[in-house]
Write a protein that holds these residues in place. Structure first.
Motif, PDB file in Angstrom:
ATOM      1  N   ASP A 212      74.613  28.886  57.630  1.00 31.46           N
ATOM      2  CA  ASP A 212      75.448  27.693  57.550  1.00 31.46           C
ATOM      3  C   ASP A 212      74.665  26.467  58.004  1.00 31.46           C
ATOM      4  O   ASP A 212      73.693  26.556  58.757  1.00 31.46           O
ATOM      5  CB  ASP A 212      76.691  27.846  58.429  1.00 31.46           C
ATOM      6  CG  ASP A 212      77.646  28.890  57.866  1.00 31.46           C
ATOM      7  OD1 ASP A 212      77.591  29.115  56.649  1.00 31.46           O
ATOM      8  OD2 ASP A 212      78.415  29.470  58.655  1.00 31.46           O
ATOM      9  N   ILE A 213      75.123  25.318  57.564  1.00 30.71           N
ATOM     10  CA  ILE A 213      74.461  24.074  57.907  1.00 30.71           C
ATOM     11  C   ILE A 213      74.766  23.731  59.359  1.00 30.71           C
ATOM     12  O   ILE A 213      75.927  23.524  59.719  1.00 30.71           O
ATOM     13  CB  ILE A 213      74.940  22.944  56.985  1.00 30.71           C
ATOM     14  CG1 ILE A 213      74.655  23.298  55.517  1.00 30.71           C
ATOM     15  CG2 ILE A 213      74.293  21.626  57.357  1.00 30.71           C
ATOM     16  CD1 ILE A 213      75.267  22.348  54.527  1.00 30.71           C
ATOM     17  N   PRO A 214      73.746  23.657  60.230  1.00 32.02           N
ATOM     18  CA  PRO A 214      74.019  23.327  61.635  1.00 32.02           C
ATOM     19  C   PRO A 214      74.374  21.856  61.786  1.00 32.02           C
ATOM     20  O   PRO A 214      73.715  20.984  61.226  1.00 32.02           O
ATOM     21  CB  PRO A 214      72.695  23.655  62.338  1.00 32.02           C
ATOM     22  CG  PRO A 214      71.657  23.537  61.273  1.00 32.02           C
ATOM     23  CD  PRO A 214      72.315  23.929  59.987  1.00 32.02           C
ATOM     24  N   SER A 215      75.423  21.591  62.540  1.00 32.31           N
ATOM     25  CA  SER A 215      75.858  20.207  62.725  1.00 32.31           C
ATOM     26  C   SER A 215      75.390  19.624  64.048  1.00 32.31           C
ATOM     27  O   SER A 215      75.518  18.429  64.263  1.00 32.31           O
ATOM     28  CB  SER A 215      77.385  20.130  62.655  1.00 32.31           C
ATOM     29  OG  SER A 215      77.964  20.958  63.652  1.00 32.31           O
ATOM     30  N   THR A 216      74.848  20.450  64.934  1.00 32.75           N
ATOM     31  CA  THR A 216      74.308  19.971  66.208  1.00 32.75           C
ATOM     32  C   THR A 216      72.951  20.602  66.437  1.00 32.75           C
ATOM     33  O   THR A 216      72.611  21.636  65.839  1.00 32.75           O
ATOM     34  CB  THR A 216      75.231  20.309  67.390  1.00 32.75           C
ATOM     35  OG1 THR A 216      75.294  21.742  67.525  1.00 32.75           O
ATOM     36  CG2 THR A 216      76.631  19.748  67.172  1.00 32.75           C
ATOM     37  N   LEU A 217      72.185  19.986  67.329  1.00 32.04           N
ATOM     38  CA  LEU A 217      70.870  20.531  67.642  1.00 32.04           C
ATOM     39  C   LEU A 217      71.009  21.889  68.322  1.00 32.04           C
ATOM     40  O   LEU A 217      70.177  22.788  68.116  1.00 32.04           O
ATOM     41  CB  LEU A 217      70.115  19.550  68.541  1.00 32.04           C
ATOM     42  CG  LEU A 217      68.601  19.746  68.648  1.00 32.04           C
ATOM     43  CD1 LEU A 217      67.940  19.684  67.286  1.00 32.04           C
ATOM     44  CD2 LEU A 217      67.995  18.699  69.583  1.00 32.04           C
ATOM     45  N   GLY A 218      72.077  22.071  69.102  1.00 32.23           N
ATOM     46  CA  GLY A 218      72.297  23.364  69.743  1.00 32.23           C
ATOM     47  C   GLY A 218      72.591  24.448  68.720  1.00 32.23           C
ATOM     48  O   GLY A 218      72.107  25.583  68.846  1.00 32.23           O
TER      49      GLY A 218
ATOM     50  N   ALA B  70      63.012   1.770  71.966  1.00 35.05           N
ATOM     51  CA  ALA B  70      63.220   3.079  71.342  1.00 35.05           C
ATOM     52  C   ALA B  70      64.093   2.961  70.099  1.00 35.05           C
ATOM     53  O   ALA B  70      65.006   2.134  70.023  1.00 35.05           O
ATOM     54  CB  ALA B  70      63.873   4.042  72.340  1.00 35.05           C
ATOM     55  N   SER B  71      63.820   3.812  69.103  1.00 34.65           N
ATOM     56  CA  SER B  71      64.649   3.873  67.899  1.00 34.65           C
ATOM     57  C   SER B  71      65.898   4.698  68.197  1.00 34.65           C
ATOM     58  O   SER B  71      66.014   5.329  69.252  1.00 34.65           O
ATOM     59  CB  SER B  71      63.869   4.502  66.748  1.00 34.65           C
ATOM     60  OG  SER B  71      63.535   5.853  67.054  1.00 34.65           O
ATOM     61  N   ASP B  72      66.842   4.682  67.254  1.00 37.95           N
ATOM     62  CA  ASP B  72      68.103   5.383  67.488  1.00 37.95           C
ATOM     63  C   ASP B  72      68.225   6.674  66.691  1.00 37.95           C
ATOM     64  O   ASP B  72      69.271   7.314  66.719  1.00 37.95           O
ATOM     65  CB  ASP B  72      69.278   4.463  67.158  1.00 37.95           C
ATOM     66  CG  ASP B  72      69.249   3.994  65.703  1.00 37.95           C
ATOM     67  OD1 ASP B  72      68.249   4.280  64.994  1.00 37.95           O
ATOM     68  OD2 ASP B  72      70.213   3.340  65.275  1.00 37.95           O
ATOM     69  N   ARG B  73      67.169   7.059  65.981  1.00 35.17           N
ATOM     70  CA  ARG B  73      67.185   8.324  65.244  1.00 35.17           C
ATOM     71  C   ARG B  73      65.795   8.941  65.251  1.00 35.17           C
ATOM     72  O   ARG B  73      64.795   8.251  65.456  1.00 35.17           O
ATOM     73  CB  ARG B  73      67.663   8.110  63.795  1.00 35.17           C
ATOM     74  CG  ARG B  73      69.170   7.946  63.680  1.00 35.17           C
ATOM     75  CD  ARG B  73      69.583   7.564  62.278  1.00 35.17           C
ATOM     76  NE  ARG B  73      69.144   6.215  61.940  1.00 35.17           N
ATOM     77  CZ  ARG B  73      69.493   5.574  60.821  1.00 35.17           C
ATOM     78  NH1 ARG B  73      70.299   6.174  59.951  1.00 35.17           N
ATOM     79  NH2 ARG B  73      69.065   4.352  60.580  1.00 35.17           N
TER      80      ARG B  73
ATOM     81  N   ALA C 108      70.546  12.334  66.028  1.00 30.97           N
ATOM     82  CA  ALA C 108      71.275  11.077  66.236  1.00 30.97           C
ATOM     83  C   ALA C 108      70.751  10.244  67.399  1.00 30.97           C
ATOM     84  O   ALA C 108      71.397   9.281  67.807  1.00 30.97           O
ATOM     85  CB  ALA C 108      72.760  11.368  66.450  1.00 30.97           C
ATOM     86  N   VAL C 109      69.595  10.592  67.970  1.00 28.60           N
ATOM     87  CA  VAL C 109      68.952   9.754  68.992  1.00 28.60           C
ATOM     88  C   VAL C 109      67.484   9.616  68.631  1.00 28.60           C
ATOM     89  O   VAL C 109      66.943  10.384  67.832  1.00 28.60           O
ATOM     90  CB  VAL C 109      69.096  10.358  70.414  1.00 28.60           C
ATOM     91  CG1 VAL C 109      70.548  10.419  70.842  1.00 28.60           C
ATOM     92  CG2 VAL C 109      68.443  11.739  70.479  1.00 28.60           C
ATOM     93  N   GLY C 110      66.811   8.645  69.249  1.00 28.72           N
ATOM     94  CA  GLY C 110      65.408   8.436  68.985  1.00 28.72           C
ATOM     95  C   GLY C 110      64.520   9.393  69.748  1.00 28.72           C
ATOM     96  O   GLY C 110      64.977  10.217  70.556  1.00 28.72           O
TER      97      GLY C 110
ATOM     98  N   LEU D 155      73.781  17.081  70.620  1.00 30.14           N
ATOM     99  CA  LEU D 155      73.317  15.999  69.749  1.00 30.14           C
ATOM    100  C   LEU D 155      73.606  16.336  68.286  1.00 30.14           C
ATOM    101  O   LEU D 155      73.264  17.424  67.794  1.00 30.14           O
ATOM    102  CB  LEU D 155      71.816  15.767  69.930  1.00 30.14           C
ATOM    103  CG  LEU D 155      71.384  15.135  71.255  1.00 30.14           C
ATOM    104  CD1 LEU D 155      69.865  15.110  71.363  1.00 30.14           C
ATOM    105  CD2 LEU D 155      71.953  13.725  71.374  1.00 30.14           C
ATOM    106  N   LEU D 156      74.225  15.408  67.583  1.00 31.44           N
ATOM    107  CA  LEU D 156      74.546  15.621  66.174  1.00 31.44           C
ATOM    108  C   LEU D 156      73.268  15.607  65.339  1.00 31.44           C
ATOM    109  O   LEU D 156      72.343  14.828  65.582  1.00 31.44           O
ATOM    110  CB  LEU D 156      75.498  14.528  65.680  1.00 31.44           C
ATOM    111  CG  LEU D 156      76.880  14.489  66.333  1.00 31.44           C
ATOM    112  CD1 LEU D 156      77.686  13.321  65.772  1.00 31.44           C
ATOM    113  CD2 LEU D 156      77.630  15.797  66.122  1.00 31.44           C
ATOM    114  N   THR D 157      73.238  16.511  64.375  1.00 36.29           N
ATOM    115  CA  THR D 157      72.095  16.584  63.464  1.00 36.29           C
ATOM    116  C   THR D 157      72.589  16.557  62.036  1.00 36.29           C
ATOM    117  O   THR D 157      73.674  17.055  61.722  1.00 36.29           O
ATOM    118  CB  THR D 157      71.273  17.865  63.683  1.00 36.29           C
ATOM    119  OG1 THR D 157      72.120  19.009  63.481  1.00 36.29           O
ATOM    120  CG2 THR D 157      70.671  17.902  65.067  1.00 36.29           C
TER     121      THR D 157
END
Length: 751
Positions: free
Chosen positions: A233-239, A274-277, A305-307, A344-346
């Motif tokens: 399945d497509i992971p929606s978070t880094l975890g 810092a960038s945001d992605r 979703a973070v830099g 963190l959202l991915t």
């Protein structure tokens, strides 16, 4: 343990009699006629999406009770029918512990698994879809999956991650670029696509320290090999991504932490900049079974979703001190500590390779690699289109030589665009090649005249070439190249003045038959075959000794250029690997689109030096002279020699001969050429060849028992002929044919 099932969101129970969708009704009737499929419930959507669902139990007695994947009989499924009918109904497995197996469609985490029933495109499936066949397909999928036979041993590997609606395109030479320590990678967004809500990022290599470098930071992680398995399945978070990789034996956090520690500047970086992605790219070699060599590498990109700096802080790879981010703990600072990175959202993105030359060859079914050091002389309408075709076919690497620039009217047929008006044509073509390949430096432009013998740059390129293709609109370069000592094989391609015809002249690999010889034999074919009658109609030439038959004079659509270029491009690709020379001509009927091809036999060249001039002819012409002599034996025979002079090169080229006019006089010791019909025949020669071929001298034969030495009469004839051409300052040729061969004499009166 009791089984638990998913409940479908946005659906409510409905009465079977209330079904409205024809395909749902058909499926109900088919289920009624199938003993091992039971209809448990009918559902209708309540979100306005016009969907209906049938909840069924599907039995399959052939499924083994203890199969390795954990399928059961019966299995509870939901058949989802959507209004419109452009694709088969979806089939969802409602059992919450339904196994993760191969050939499942991508679904969000926490939702029912979706069975991937067909290998073919949905449009093809629907051409023969029926409800009974669909139910049998479901049973077939369950049985084959339980037996481990759905994925054949010779089928391509089932890669672990589904493709997503997002894409990251990497350069064709990505693996080579990674070896350079002076480069860093950045990802930048291209304008979002409108199909399926996709968006594309482009990976770029930038020299470290480049102040103009812009884009999202990228971490590239090489993972250990993993064994093919069920789709994920497509992971929606880094975890979630880390958990999935952990099941495959990979520690995402540790690998990412090590990579980030190598990217931080030794003196620290300001958090405010810092960038945001951030993009995490995983390279995962996939093998068929444990211990087997990797057959493919799947690359997956995660847009976080973070830099980079924020991600490094959360992973414990960096530490923050007074607004600066460091890898090591600064004096007075705190040691790095791991924070919340799992939530963190991915956004996963499929990684697509920009096509390399090899990939383009595979996609285009190109039969050979082509020359590595090819030279294109002339970047006009035909040359630019040929280069476009060869580039997209992955054939050859190119240097383009042209001295002209793009003018506004060129846009009707040239591959250049409006913003390139005023640019050199060679530069415009170089840009075309580089934009197809996606990186600079794959083509080279030289703004120069290829006939400039004083250009060291041109000379060096031609000397090192593996193939030289002449697309110029004059005969200057092919004739000059025929006299050069460069060893590269040459080809000359051109369109006829009307744009209805095209020609390919290709030297043999050892350059025995050079372009000058092939040009002459092409003209002889025009004079002796019906297809040559109108082949060069529309020519601009007015002087036979220097005109060109290659200038396009008619109004001509770009489509005609493309049509001929396609033929020429394909033929040169095929003939490049063949050692023999070739002469081919084509005629295209623009009214019907039909194309005729004419193959001209190639004969070995003959060269004779006479004084200050070199005379060229070929074995085919010698054979023709012998046949004309034999036809009149025991009497003598003769006629007119046809050809042209190139005084720039001190050359004369004999193309053909005219037979004796009807009023000629023949006997065993004498020949006198007549004149009846000669003017008409001569005018036709000039018309057919675009005023290139004209009068070059006389030929006659000697009877049996005599050699080809000049008699007093022959000497007198040559002197008179030379006087006749003296006003034009042109040489004249005399050929005497005997039973053992021929002899050639040249006469010239200096004025």
């Amino acid at each position: 343990m009791p089984l638990t099932y998913y409940k479908l969101a946005a659906f409510a129970p409905a009465d079977r009699a209330a079904l409205r969708l024809p395909r749902a009704i058909e499926l109900c009737h088919a289920i009624d006629r199938t003993e091992d499929i039971s209809l448990l419930q009918v559902l209708a959507s309540i979100d306005g999406s016009d969907r209906e669902a049938l909840v069924v139990d599907v039995e399959c007695d052939e499924i083994p009770n203890r199969n390795p994947v954990g399928l059961r009989s019966p299995e509870r499924l939901a058949i989802m029918v959507v209004a419109g009918g452009n694709s088969p109904p979806a089939v969802l497995a409602l059992r919450q512990d339904f196994p993760v197996v191969m050939h499942l469609n991508a679904t969000p985490s926490g939702e029912p698994r979706s069975l991937c029933l067909y290998f073919e495109p949905h449009r093809s499936v629907m051409r023969t879809w029926t409800a009974p066949k669909f139910l049998r397909r479901i049973q077939w999928w369950l049985l084959k999956t339980s037996q481990g036979a759905l994925h054949a041993a010779d089928q391509p590997l089932e890669l672990p991650f589904f493709d997503t609606g997002w894409e990251l395109v990497i350069p064709a030479d990505f693996d080579q670029l990674r070896q350079r320590a002076d480069l860093r990678f950045f990802a930048s967004f291209i304008e979002p696509a409108h199909l399926r809500g996709t968006s594309t990022l482009m990976l770029r290599a930038v020299v470290v320290g480049d102040a103009k470098a812009e884009g999202l930071g990228v971490a590239i992680i090489d993972c250990p090999p993993i064994v093919q398995g069920s789709r994920t399945d497509i992971p929606s978070t880094l975890g979630a991504a880390a958990d999935e990789l952990a099941r495959r034996g990979l520690n995402l956090a540790a690998m990412l932490r090590d990579t980030l520690e190598q990217q931080i500047h030794a003196k620290g970086e300001a958090m405010k900049d810092a960038s945001d992605r951030f993009v995490v790219m995983l390279n995962m070699p996939v093998c068929r079974e444990p211990g087997a060599p990797a057959e493919r590498t799947q690359r997956l990109a995660l847009l976080v979703a973070v830099g980079r700096l924020e991600l490094g802080l959360r992973l414990g790879a960096y530490t923050l001190f007074e607004g600066q981010v460091f890898k090591d703990t600064p004096i007075g600072g705190r040691a790095p500590t791991e924070g919340d990175w799992r939530s963190l959202l991915t956004l996963p993105a499929a990684v697509l390779d920009a096509p390399s030359r090899q990939t383009l060859r595979v996609l285009s079914a190109t039969t050979n690699d082509g020359p590595d050091r090819a030279v294109l002389v002339g970047a006009g309408a035909l040359g630019s289109e040929l280069l476009n075709l060869w580039t997209r076919a992955g054939w050859g690497s190119w240097t383009i030589i042209d001295s002209d620039h793009v003018k506004p009217h060129n846009l009707a047929r040239h591959a250049a665009f409006f913003h390139q008006v005023g640019q050199p044509k060679s530069s415009a073509c170089q840009t075309l090649v580089e934009r197809v390949h996606g990186n600079a430096g794959v083509a080279r432009a030289i703004v120069a005249d290829a006939c400039d013998r004083n250009s060291e740059e041109v000379d060096a390129v031609l000397a090192a070439a593996g193939l030289v293709v002449d697309c110029s609109t004059t005969v200057d370069f092919p004739r000059l190249a025929s006299a050069s000592t460069h060893t590269a094989r040459h080809a000359s391609v051109f369109l006829t003045p009307s744009g209805k015809g095209s020609v390919l002249l290709l030297e043999d690999q050892v350059r025995q038959c050079r372009l000058r010889t092939l040009e002459a034999q092409y003209y002889r074919a025009l004079l002796n075959h019906a297809w040559g009658r109108h082949h060069l109609d529309g020519h601009l030439g007015s002087f036979w000794s220097g005109a060109s038959c290659r200038d396009i004079s008619y109004k001509l659509p770009h489509s005609s250029v493309v049509a001929h270029a396609a033929t020429l491009a394909e033929q040169l690709i095929r003939r490049h690997v063949q050692p023999q020379a070739a002469i081919q001509a084509w005629h295209r009927n623009p009214e019907t689109g039909s194309v005729e091809v004419f193959d001209v036999p190639v004969h070995a060249p003959i060269m004779k030096r006479r004084g200050l001039i070199t005379v060229h002819l070929d074995k085919g012409l010698e054979d023709k002279l012998r046949q004309l002599r034999a036809k009149m034996l025991p009497s003598e025979n003769g006629g007119v020699l046809l050809g042209y002079c190139d005084l720039n090169l001190s050359e004369a080229v004999i193309v053909d001969v005219l037979p004796p006019p009807p009023d000629s006089r023949h006997n065993t010791g004498f020949f006198e050429r007549g004149v009846e019909g000669l003017l008409e025949a001569y005018n036709e020669v000039q018309r057919r060849t675009g005023n290139v071929v004209g009068y070059l001298g006389e030929w006659h034969s000697h009877p049996p028992g005599h050699n080809a030495r000049q008699s007093p009469d022959d000497l007198q004839q040559l002197f008179r002929l030379a006087l006749g051409t003296a006003d034009d300052g042109l040489p004249v040729i005399q050929i005497i044919v005997c039973e053992h061969g021929f002899e050639l004499y040249a006469g010239e009166v200096m004025t």
